[in-house]
Design an enzyme around this catalytic site. Sequence first.
Site, short mmCIF file in Angstrom:
data_model
loop_
_atom_site.label_atom_id
_atom_site.label_comp_id
_atom_site.label_asym_id
_atom_site.label_seq_id
_atom_site.Cartn_x
_atom_site.Cartn_y
_atom_site.Cartn_z
N GLY A 11 11.10 -3.94 7.04
CA GLY A 11 11.24 -5.17 6.25
C GLY A 11 11.48 -6.36 7.17
O GLY A 11 12.17 -7.31 6.82
N GLY A 14 11.33 -10.25 6.43
CA GLY A 14 12.20 -10.89 5.44
C GLY A 14 13.21 -11.82 6.08
O GLY A 14 13.18 -12.07 7.29
N ILE A 56 6.94 1.48 4.21
CA ILE A 56 7.92 2.52 4.58
C ILE A 56 7.63 3.82 3.85
O ILE A 56 8.15 4.87 4.20
CB ILE A 56 9.37 2.07 4.28
CG1 ILE A 56 9.51 1.56 2.84
CG2 ILE A 56 9.84 1.04 5.28
CD1 ILE A 56 10.94 1.33 2.40
N TYR A 155 18.84 -2.49 -8.65
CA TYR A 155 19.05 -2.72 -7.22
C TYR A 155 20.44 -2.24 -6.79
O TYR A 155 20.60 -1.57 -5.77
CB TYR A 155 18.89 -4.22 -6.96
CG TYR A 155 19.23 -4.71 -5.59
CD1 TYR A 155 18.40 -4.49 -4.50
CD2 TYR A 155 20.39 -5.46 -5.37
CE1 TYR A 155 18.71 -4.98 -3.24
CE2 TYR A 155 20.71 -5.95 -4.12
CZ TYR A 155 19.88 -5.71 -3.06
OH TYR A 155 20.19 -6.20 -1.82
N LYS A 159 21.31 0.70 -4.17
CA LYS A 159 22.12 0.47 -2.96
C LYS A 159 23.29 1.44 -2.90
O LYS A 159 23.56 2.04 -1.86
CB LYS A 159 22.61 -0.99 -2.92
CG LYS A 159 21.53 -2.01 -2.56
CD LYS A 159 21.10 -1.85 -1.11
CE LYS A 159 19.99 -2.80 -0.71
NZ LYS A 159 19.42 -2.50 0.61
N1 SER Z 1 21.25 -11.33 -2.52
C1 SER Z 1 20.98 -10.12 -3.22
C2 SER Z 1 20.37 -10.37 -4.54
O1 SER Z 1 20.64 -11.39 -5.08
C3 SER Z 1 22.24 -9.35 -3.43
O2 SER Z 1 22.35 -8.48 -2.39
O3 SER Z 1 19.68 -9.54 -5.01
#
Ligand code: SER
Length: 340
Positions: A11, A14, A56, A155, A159
């Site tokens: 990544g 980014g 990936i 997300y 994580k």
């Molecule tokens: N900055 C990220 C998001 O807003 C949080 O880890 O998804």
Amino acid sequence: MTRKPVVFITGAGGEIGHGLISTLAQDPDRAIITLDLNPLHPELRPLVRRHVVGSILDANLLETLQAEYEIDLIVHLAALLSTRSEFTPKAAHRINVEGTMALLEFAQEQGESHGRPVVFLYPSSIAAYGLPSVAEKTTAGKVREDDYSWPTTMYGCNKLYCEMLGIYYSRHYRQLAAEAAHRKVDFRCLRFPGLISAVTVPSGGTSDYAPEMLHAAAQGKPYACFVRPDTRIPFMAMPDAITAILSLSSASREQLTRPVYNISAFNPSAEEIRQIVMQEFPGAVVDFKLDAKRQGIVDSWPEDVDDSAARADWGFRPKYDLNRAFREYLIPTIKGRYAQ
Ligand code: SER
């Protein structure tokens, strides 16, 4: 092919990759190889030994890299952020979880083949937390790593689970095998707050209102902030995030008392950010247009985190508090950037 010790960044194109490559490249003894779905920014390309355009999730690609390089450090940045992941949860799971699993396997094989543990630096997030209500968020104050582990976003779930996977690979991998197979992956994780960079704008995150507000004002564009003025979460200026990655990845194993570390630098409300932006760009048009659903996500994130373990174990000290971040890093760099 000669095997060379390298750092491998996924990544890499980014926001974090951008700053990380520029900083890592200052060390002439370190070779950098990068992977991203897109070609690397022309400014960064000369700084890396090899850039691979690909995914990936491409097993053949990882196998080729496995055979060609001796990798000591993996910084696995590839991910779909929180807002984006809510629109495509299956894709988020594939990239964020299956992608991380593929990279952990990659690290395990590397460690087995060259015999040294591979440091696996994993960026987690305040999204790994889930506070049940705004009232509890306010009373909770600085949350510790092991509290409120009930994320509400895809997300955040991704994580938190990958934190567990990393710990599994480093401490318990194939625990029933006749010969110990663990300790090939040296998993180290940072839970980042919202990050604000002067040179890039994030895409697909929910903490994006802060950097978006700033970059819009600097370009003379109006901005409607999608959270309430009193919304508060922790943030950090990008240079401190890069320093944290380098410090944690180079800390000696004995210093580390835990696999996952909170870090934070300042935690302004959205209104406080707006006020600083308005002082620096007096003509800016910044108002608030609430998106109740995205607000709900930010409300589930802590208003601050306890980063005392990072400070005690590996000397985490952010250089930029709120004032310095804006006045010494963000505003001057952004003004220079958009003046060009
Ligand atoms: N900055 C990220 C998001 O807003 C949080 O880890 O998804």
